[in-house]
Design an enzyme around this catalytic site. Structure first.
Site, short mmCIF file in Angstrom:
data_model
loop_
_atom_site.label_atom_id
_atom_site.label_comp_id
_atom_site.label_asym_id
_atom_site.label_seq_id
_atom_site.Cartn_x
_atom_site.Cartn_y
_atom_site.Cartn_z
N ASP A 126 0.86 -1.18 0.00
CA ASP A 126 0.00 0.00 0.00
C ASP A 126 0.90 1.23 0.00
O ASP A 126 1.99 1.21 0.58
CB ASP A 126 -0.90 0.01 1.24
CG ASP A 126 -2.01 -1.04 1.17
OD1 ASP A 126 -2.48 -1.34 0.06
OD2 ASP A 126 -2.40 -1.54 2.23
N ASP A 148 -6.97 -1.15 -4.81
CA ASP A 148 -8.02 -0.76 -3.86
C ASP A 148 -8.88 0.35 -4.46
O ASP A 148 -10.11 0.34 -4.33
CB ASP A 148 -7.41 -0.27 -2.55
CG ASP A 148 -6.59 -1.32 -1.83
OD1 ASP A 148 -6.86 -2.51 -2.01
OD2 ASP A 148 -5.69 -0.93 -1.07
#
Length: 177
Positions: A126, A148
């Site tokens: 991330d 995402d």
């Protein structure tokens, strides 16, 4: 190739694009930003590009589970769901063009994160970190990645399109009465 099959296959180009952009951005982050550090900040500290690892799912849920259970649950379960979604996608004749593209964007994002769970021992990479100014008690929104984003944006668009499709059908049904 049959026209309806072609119309169903073309949106998978979005899934492929999401997977490629997701994996390329994650590789760039891994190559250029040491783990758990900030690479760049924009607009003060509103938007930061950082490098974190997530062994759980959304918002690091499940990161405390055992490695074996986490691997099975967070790799196999989403894979089964993606296979079911694709099967429904090809059987359904009522999806609009927008809905087909949205489903494929969600599939691409799901596959992008599954690739991380299978091939990256430290978990999903991330890197997008946004200031949230204390809304919902969060100073910063949980860090996320391109996959995402694709899942969330396409998911919202899909839900909105279902609502408008249902309202349109109800309005047409009332007009025909």
């Amino acid at each position: 190739m049959e026209k309806s099959l072609k119309e169903k296959l073309i949106p998978f180009s979005l899934a492929l694009a999401v997977i490629l952009v997701d994996q390329i951005t994650k590789a760039l982050v891994e190559a250029n930003i040491p783990l758990y550090t900030i690479g760049w900040s924009f607009a003060g500290d509103f938007l930061r590009i950082i490098h974190v690892s997530n062994k759980g799912v959304a918002f690091s849920l499940g990161s405390s589970l055992s490695q074996t259970f986490r691997s099975l649950l967070f790799s196999l379960a989403p894979l089964v769901v993606i296979i079911l979604v694709i099967a429904i996608y090809f059987r359904n004749k009522d999806f609009t063009r927008l809905q087909r593209w949205c489903v494929c964007g969600i599939v691409g994002g799901g596959i992008g994160n599954i690739i991380d769970r299978i091939f990256r021992p430290q978990g999903v990479v991330d890197f997008v970190d946004v200031k949230f100014y204390g809304i919902f008690g969060l100073e910063r929104w949980p860090t996320f990645n391109f996959a995402d984003s694709a899942i969330v944006v396409c998911g919202i668009l899909l839900i909105v399109s279902f609502v408008f499709t249902a309202k349109g059908g109800a309005t047409q049904g009332n007009a025909n009465d």
